[in-house]
Design a protein around this motif. Structure first.
Motif, PDB file in Angstrom:
ATOM      1  N   ILE A   1       1.334   9.272  -6.190  1.00  0.00           N
ATOM      2  CA  ILE A   1       1.778  10.668  -6.068  1.00  0.00           C
ATOM      3  C   ILE A   1       2.772  11.005  -7.179  1.00  0.00           C
ATOM      4  O   ILE A   1       2.679  12.055  -7.824  1.00  0.00           O
ATOM      5  CB  ILE A   1       2.413  10.905  -4.685  1.00  0.00           C
ATOM      6  CG1 ILE A   1       1.356  10.765  -3.583  1.00  0.00           C
ATOM      7  CG2 ILE A   1       3.048  12.299  -4.622  1.00  0.00           C
ATOM      8  CD1 ILE A   1       1.917  10.916  -2.197  1.00  0.00           C
ATOM      9  N   LEU A   2       3.741  10.117  -7.394  1.00  0.00           N
ATOM     10  CA  LEU A   2       4.728  10.349  -8.456  1.00  0.00           C
ATOM     11  C   LEU A   2       4.065  10.369  -9.827  1.00  0.00           C
ATOM     12  O   LEU A   2       4.417  11.188 -10.687  1.00  0.00           O
ATOM     13  CB  LEU A   2       5.807   9.263  -8.407  1.00  0.00           C
ATOM     14  CG  LEU A   2       6.747   9.285  -7.200  1.00  0.00           C
ATOM     15  CD1 LEU A   2       7.630   8.045  -7.197  1.00  0.00           C
ATOM     16  CD2 LEU A   2       7.605  10.541  -7.202  1.00  0.00           C
ATOM     17  N   LEU A   3       3.099   9.467 -10.041  1.00  0.00           N
ATOM     18  CA  LEU A   3       2.416   9.402 -11.332  1.00  0.00           C
ATOM     19  C   LEU A   3       1.618  10.677 -11.594  1.00  0.00           C
ATOM     20  O   LEU A   3       1.651  11.223 -12.700  1.00  0.00           O
ATOM     21  CB  LEU A   3       1.489   8.184 -11.372  1.00  0.00           C
ATOM     22  CG  LEU A   3       0.675   7.992 -12.661  1.00  0.00           C
ATOM     23  CD1 LEU A   3       1.606   7.799 -13.857  1.00  0.00           C
ATOM     24  CD2 LEU A   3      -0.284   6.818 -12.529  1.00  0.00           C
TER      25      LEU A   3
ATOM     26  N   PHE B   1      -0.889   0.439  10.629  1.00  0.00           N
ATOM     27  CA  PHE B   1      -0.764   1.884  10.500  1.00  0.00           C
ATOM     28  C   PHE B   1       0.647   2.354  10.828  1.00  0.00           C
ATOM     29  O   PHE B   1       1.205   3.220  10.143  1.00  0.00           O
ATOM     30  CB  PHE B   1      -1.778   2.576  11.421  1.00  0.00           C
ATOM     31  CG  PHE B   1      -1.690   4.075  11.405  1.00  0.00           C
ATOM     32  CD1 PHE B   1      -2.062   4.793  10.286  1.00  0.00           C
ATOM     33  CD2 PHE B   1      -1.227   4.764  12.512  1.00  0.00           C
ATOM     34  CE1 PHE B   1      -1.980   6.181  10.263  1.00  0.00           C
ATOM     35  CE2 PHE B   1      -1.134   6.149  12.506  1.00  0.00           C
ATOM     36  CZ  PHE B   1      -1.511   6.852  11.378  1.00  0.00           C
ATOM     37  N   ALA B   2       1.245   1.788  11.886  1.00  0.00           N
ATOM     38  CA  ALA B   2       2.613   2.159  12.270  1.00  0.00           C
ATOM     39  C   ALA B   2       3.602   1.811  11.158  1.00  0.00           C
ATOM     40  O   ALA B   2       4.512   2.590  10.841  1.00  0.00           O
ATOM     41  CB  ALA B   2       3.000   1.452  13.566  1.00  0.00           C
ATOM     42  N   ILE B   3       3.413   0.631  10.536  1.00  0.00           N
ATOM     43  CA  ILE B   3       4.295   0.235   9.429  1.00  0.00           C
ATOM     44  C   ILE B   3       4.111   1.175   8.249  1.00  0.00           C
ATOM     45  O   ILE B   3       5.085   1.563   7.586  1.00  0.00           O
ATOM     46  CB  ILE B   3       4.014  -1.223   9.020  1.00  0.00           C
ATOM     47  CG1 ILE B   3       4.394  -2.173  10.168  1.00  0.00           C
ATOM     48  CG2 ILE B   3       4.786  -1.595   7.757  1.00  0.00           C
ATOM     49  CD1 ILE B   3       4.028  -3.622   9.911  1.00  0.00           C
ATOM     50  N   TRP B   4       2.872   1.579   7.970  1.00  0.00           N
ATOM     51  CA  TRP B   4       2.613   2.516   6.865  1.00  0.00           C
ATOM     52  C   TRP B   4       3.325   3.847   7.095  1.00  0.00           C
ATOM     53  O   TRP B   4       3.895   4.413   6.168  1.00  0.00           O
ATOM     54  CB  TRP B   4       1.110   2.736   6.728  1.00  0.00           C
ATOM     55  CG  TRP B   4       0.390   1.631   6.024  1.00  0.00           C
ATOM     56  CD1 TRP B   4       0.952   0.593   5.345  1.00  0.00           C
ATOM     57  CD2 TRP B   4      -1.024   1.457   5.930  1.00  0.00           C
ATOM     58  NE1 TRP B   4      -0.011  -0.227   4.836  1.00  0.00           N
ATOM     59  CE2 TRP B   4      -1.240   0.273   5.174  1.00  0.00           C
ATOM     60  CE3 TRP B   4      -2.122   2.164   6.410  1.00  0.00           C
ATOM     61  CZ2 TRP B   4      -2.521  -0.199   4.892  1.00  0.00           C
ATOM     62  CZ3 TRP B   4      -3.395   1.700   6.123  1.00  0.00           C
ATOM     63  CH2 TRP B   4      -3.588   0.533   5.377  1.00  0.00           C
ATOM     64  N   VAL B   5       3.254   4.341   8.332  1.00  0.00           N
ATOM     65  CA  VAL B   5       3.891   5.626   8.634  1.00  0.00           C
ATOM     66  C   VAL B   5       5.399   5.536   8.429  1.00  0.00           C
ATOM     67  O   VAL B   5       6.020   6.405   7.797  1.00  0.00           O
ATOM     68  CB  VAL B   5       3.573   6.063  10.079  1.00  0.00           C
ATOM     69  CG1 VAL B   5       4.397   7.282  10.469  1.00  0.00           C
ATOM     70  CG2 VAL B   5       2.085   6.382  10.221  1.00  0.00           C
ATOM     71  N   ILE B   6       6.006   4.466   8.941  1.00  0.00           N
ATOM     72  CA  ILE B   6       7.465   4.303   8.827  1.00  0.00           C
ATOM     73  C   ILE B   6       7.874   4.131   7.367  1.00  0.00           C
ATOM     74  O   ILE B   6       8.791   4.805   6.871  1.00  0.00           O
ATOM     75  CB  ILE B   6       7.938   3.106   9.666  1.00  0.00           C
ATOM     76  CG1 ILE B   6       7.680   3.371  11.157  1.00  0.00           C
ATOM     77  CG2 ILE B   6       9.423   2.831   9.427  1.00  0.00           C
ATOM     78  CD1 ILE B   6       7.933   2.176  12.041  1.00  0.00           C
TER      79      ILE B   6
ATOM     80  N   SER C   1       0.813  -1.230   0.000  1.00  0.00           N
ATOM     81  CA  SER C   1       0.000   0.000   0.000  1.00  0.00           C
ATOM     82  C   SER C   1       0.838   1.268   0.000  1.00  0.00           C
ATOM     83  O   SER C   1       0.555   2.194  -0.769  1.00  0.00           O
ATOM     84  CB  SER C   1      -0.963  -0.010   1.186  1.00  0.00           C
ATOM     85  OG  SER C   1      -1.931  -1.015   1.038  1.00  0.00           O
ATOM     86  N   PRO C   2       1.896   1.388   0.856  1.00  0.00           N
ATOM     87  CA  PRO C   2       2.724   2.604   0.777  1.00  0.00           C
ATOM     88  C   PRO C   2       3.383   2.785  -0.579  1.00  0.00           C
ATOM     89  O   PRO C   2       3.517   3.918  -1.065  1.00  0.00           O
ATOM     90  CB  PRO C   2       3.772   2.391   1.884  1.00  0.00           C
ATOM     91  CG  PRO C   2       3.135   1.434   2.829  1.00  0.00           C
ATOM     92  CD  PRO C   2       2.307   0.527   1.975  1.00  0.00           C
ATOM     93  N   LEU C   3       3.797   1.665  -1.200  1.00  0.00           N
ATOM     94  CA  LEU C   3       4.404   1.752  -2.527  1.00  0.00           C
ATOM     95  C   LEU C   3       3.391   2.264  -3.550  1.00  0.00           C
ATOM     96  O   LEU C   3       3.713   3.096  -4.401  1.00  0.00           O
ATOM     97  CB  LEU C   3       4.933   0.387  -2.952  1.00  0.00           C
ATOM     98  CG  LEU C   3       6.102  -0.183  -2.131  1.00  0.00           C
ATOM     99  CD1 LEU C   3       6.422  -1.605  -2.577  1.00  0.00           C
ATOM    100  CD2 LEU C   3       7.335   0.702  -2.259  1.00  0.00           C
TER     101      LEU C   3
ATOM    102  N   GLY D   1       6.140   4.932   4.676  1.00  0.00           N
ATOM    103  CA  GLY D   1       5.833   6.144   3.917  1.00  0.00           C
ATOM    104  C   GLY D   1       6.908   7.196   4.082  1.00  0.00           C
ATOM    105  O   GLY D   1       7.324   7.833   3.106  1.00  0.00           O
ATOM    106  N   PHE D   2       7.381   7.378   5.311  1.00  0.00           N
ATOM    107  CA  PHE D   2       8.438   8.354   5.564  1.00  0.00           C
ATOM    108  C   PHE D   2       9.727   7.960   4.845  1.00  0.00           C
ATOM    109  O   PHE D   2      10.374   8.800   4.200  1.00  0.00           O
ATOM    110  CB  PHE D   2       8.688   8.455   7.070  1.00  0.00           C
ATOM    111  CG  PHE D   2       9.805   9.392   7.434  1.00  0.00           C
ATOM    112  CD1 PHE D   2       9.626  10.765   7.403  1.00  0.00           C
ATOM    113  CD2 PHE D   2      11.056   8.898   7.802  1.00  0.00           C
ATOM    114  CE1 PHE D   2      10.665  11.627   7.733  1.00  0.00           C
ATOM    115  CE2 PHE D   2      12.095   9.745   8.129  1.00  0.00           C
ATOM    116  CZ  PHE D   2      11.894  11.121   8.098  1.00  0.00           C
ATOM    117  N   VAL D   3      10.087   6.682   4.930  1.00  0.00           N
ATOM    118  CA  VAL D   3      11.308   6.213   4.274  1.00  0.00           C
ATOM    119  C   VAL D   3      11.211   6.376   2.760  1.00  0.00           C
ATOM    120  O   VAL D   3      12.159   6.830   2.095  1.00  0.00           O
ATOM    121  CB  VAL D   3      11.585   4.736   4.641  1.00  0.00           C
ATOM    122  CG1 VAL D   3      12.736   4.181   3.808  1.00  0.00           C
ATOM    123  CG2 VAL D   3      11.907   4.603   6.130  1.00  0.00           C
ATOM    124  N   LEU D   4      10.042   6.027   2.186  1.00  0.00           N
ATOM    125  CA  LEU D   4       9.879   6.116   0.739  1.00  0.00           C
ATOM    126  C   LEU D   4       9.888   7.562   0.254  1.00  0.00           C
ATOM    127  O   LEU D   4      10.438   7.861  -0.812  1.00  0.00           O
ATOM    128  CB  LEU D   4       8.575   5.433   0.324  1.00  0.00           C
ATOM    129  CG  LEU D   4       8.547   3.903   0.434  1.00  0.00           C
ATOM    130  CD1 LEU D   4       7.160   3.366   0.154  1.00  0.00           C
ATOM    131  CD2 LEU D   4       9.559   3.272  -0.520  1.00  0.00           C
TER     132      LEU D   4
END
Length: 431
Positions: free
Chosen positions: A36-38, A240-245, A28-30, A247-250
């Motif tokens: 967003i990039l597209l 949700f915690a994994i998404w936040v981490i 999902s984060p990817l 998302g920030f890294v990506l």
């Protein structure tokens, strides 16, 4: 109580080990960053197209001189050509449009733009502003007004914003609060719907597979219901915690590889540049730092847990009352309606007046308070007793709703083959 913890552990492990859960957690984060990039890339490609516009000025005022070529627009200026011929030439050249400027008998300037496309509002506005300015100046000259004197006499006034305590705010401070409050409320609504449906589907699946009959023989239905809700909520918080981490890294990695511009909308670059030139960005950052960030973050988790448990109990009761996910549709409107109403109240009442009667009332109603209160907090006008009362009402309501849901759950979980209606639910509540 030991059985309750075993159920919570079982539900949590089953959820986090589920293949779909694992895939969506990390994919999902990817997908989100990729979208967003597209969007940024498609917007830049769309804006890179040069639009050619034909100008036919049938006046003697030289309005065609106002149109100068830019990176986005090129102009073909015609003279001594009829409108029909100009339209034919413009259509043959596949132009973006044709701007025809004329004057009526009263000397009023009239502008008509011919185009098969839908010209952007900003472009139409720019044409109106240019021609209106020149027409006004021409009228002033005819009346004997010295434009240089008029221009030198012009006074530009800028309104600066500052609180009574001396904190300087930016003009965009309200929009910052709206964006953060709206994002928090909408995010919470989506989590409630996603994880509430997850609980409901889990109950329907176990009921359909008849696994529930074995479990109920050794565990009280109330413990089973609370265990499902709690285990799923912990899995949701983990996701949700994994998404936040991630998302920030990506975002950091994407900014380093593709540049910060990849995450910006090219349509807003002029505004960003202007804000940077006028130190507006610094004021916006100051606005963000002046927000009650600690209260916003802590309240997000408090209302996330409270709102989730409240709605999850309702979703669990619905799942126990039906035999398939298709049968849930008749019960979903009363569940979704308060969430949608919360968003509308937030955007149309809270933003306009955070301490208005409607905003305050809906921030106390348990079914709407998680979203409405989160949208009020960024404006900094929520007192501690309002916040405490809202949370108290919410968590007391959880106990009441869980009690009622458990009465439906303990009967409906063992009911098969009969289509449940609202009348049946009312009977089960009286048992």
């Amino acid at each position: 109580m030991d059985k309750l913890w075993l159920i919570i552990k079982r539900e949590y492990i089953n959820k986090v080990r589920n293949r779909t859960f694992v895939i969506m957690t990390f994919v999902s984060p990817l997908i989100f960053i990729g979208v967003i990039l597209l969007i940024g890339w498609l917007t830049s490609v769309n804006n890179s197209d040069v639009k050619r516009v034909t100008i036919l000025d049938d006046t003697t005022q030289g309005y065609d001189l106002l149109f100068e070529e830019t990176d986005d627009y090129q102009y073909n200026k015609l003279e001594n050509v009829t409108l029909d011929n100009a339209l034919a030439m413009s259509g043959k050249n596949d132009d973006y449009g044709l701007v025809h400027i004329t004057q009526n008998e009263d000397g009023q300037v009239q502008v008509m733009m011919y185009s098969d496309d839908s010209p952007s509002l900003s472009y139409i506005t720019s044409i109106e502003e240019r021609i209106s300015k020149k027409a006004t100046e021409d009228n002033l000259i005819e009346q004997g007004v010295d434009l240089n004197t008029l221009e030198s006499s012009r006074v530009d006034t800028t309104v600066a914003l500052q609180t009574y305590s001396g904190v300087v705010n930016s003009k965009a401070s309200s929009w910052v609060k709206i964006a953060l409050g709206g994002a928090s409320g909408y995010l919470l609504m989506m989590f409630i719907i996603i994880y509430g449906n997850m609980v409901m589907r889990s109950v329907i699946e176990e009921k359909t597979n008849r696994i529930i009959e074995i479990i109920v023989s050794s565990v009280k239905p109330i413990y089973l219901m609370l265990g499902k809700i709690t285990g799923t909520s912990l899995a949701g918080i983990t996701q949700f915690a994994i998404w936040v981490i991630l998302g920030f890294v990506l975002i950091v990695a994407g900014s380093a590889i593709f540049g910060v511009e990849a995450f910006q909308n090219p349509a807003n670059q002029d505004m960003v540049a202007q804000a940077q030139n006028t130190d507006e960005m610094q004021l916006i950052l100051n606005d963000i730092m002046q927000l009650p960030l600690a209260t916003m973050i802590s309240c997000f988790f408090i209302y996330f847990i409270g709102g989730y448990f409240l709605y999850a109990a309702i979703y669990t009761a619905i799942g126990a009352a039906v035999d398939s996910e298709t049968d849930t549709q008749q019960f979903m409107l009363p569940v979704i309606l308060p969430l949608i109403l919360s968003i509308y109240v937030g955007f149309f009442s809270v933003i306009d007046n955070p301490n208005g009667t409607i905003a305050v009332i809906f921030s106390y109603i348990p079914l709407t308070s998680p979203i409405v209160m989160l949208m009020r907090i960024p404006f900094g006008e929520v007192t501690w007793w309002q916040l405490g009362l809202s949370i108290l009402i919410l968590y007391c309501s959880i106990i009441l709703v869980a009690y009622l849901a458990a009465k439906i759950y303990r009967i409906g979980i063992l009911m098969y083959g009969k289509k449940t209606n609202w009348k049946d639910l009312y009977k089960w509540l009286k048992y």
